[in-house]
Design an enzyme around this catalytic site. Structure first.
Site, PDB file in Angstrom:
ATOM      1  N   TYR A  57       0.793  -1.231   0.000  1.00 12.35           N
ATOM      2  CA  TYR A  57       0.000   0.000   0.000  1.00 12.35           C
ATOM      3  C   TYR A  57       0.824   1.280   0.000  1.00 12.35           C
ATOM      4  CZ  TYR A  57      -3.486  -3.469   1.152  1.00 12.35           C
ATOM      5  OH  TYR A  57      -4.285  -4.585   1.131  1.00 12.35           O
ATOM      6  N   HIS A  78      -7.337   1.495  -6.471  1.00 10.84           N
ATOM      7  CA  HIS A  78      -6.682   0.591  -5.522  1.00 10.84           C
ATOM      8  C   HIS A  78      -5.208   0.939  -5.455  1.00 10.84           C
ATOM      9  CE1 HIS A  78     -10.257  -1.858  -5.230  1.00 10.84           C
ATOM     10  NE2 HIS A  78     -10.344  -1.786  -6.553  1.00 10.84           N
TER      11      HIS A  78
END
Length: 146
Positions: free
Chosen positions: A23, A101
């Protein structure tokens, strides 16, 4: 001037410390501040919200329609693979949105390849960590100002 809502799903409040290999290392606040600056410099309003609860996300989508939001940048996070209710909310309000995302979802676990949103989104951007949001914002601005 367009109003753009960045809507973030569960656990994204942990960005920067949560699995940074997937991430990225930047916090959600840092990413949102960059987006606000860029949107403002382009003459647009950017609002953002993060919710861990599916119900709160649905309410945010419905409120966006009431508040006259023109576009949504949506990272449904874990709800990507599970939430028919969120899909139905987005269909009901008909606000164009881009699915975002941070990680490359198609190169991860097989269950992450299923999205309840991709087929109704303007587009999908994934795999660029925090830059995924900036790419989505740029795409929206390109739609507004071709």
């Amino acid at each position: 001037m367009a109003s753009i809502l960045v809507l973030n799903g569960p656990n994204l409040n942990l960005l920067g410390s949560r699995e940074p290999d997937h991430y990225g290392h930047r916090s959600l606040q840092e990413i949102m501040e960059d987006l606000e600056r860029f949107a403002g410099a382009c003459g647009h309003e950017l609002l953002h919200e993060q919710e861990n609860s599916e119900g709160a996300l649905i309410e945010a989508v419905q409120k966006a329609a009431h508040d006259g939001i023109d576009y949504i940048i949506f990272n449904p996070a874990g709800y990507t693979h599970t939430s028919v209710a969120l899909r139905d909310a987005l269909l009901a309000v008909t606000i164009p949105f881009i699915e975002v995302h941070l990680s490359g979802v198609v190169s991860r676990e097989p269950f992450r390849r299923l999205s309840y949103f991709s087929d109704i989104a303007m587009g999908v951007i994934s795999g660029f960590h925090g830059e995924s949001y900036m790419l989505a914002l740029q795409a929206i601005i390109n739609q507004i100002e071709p």
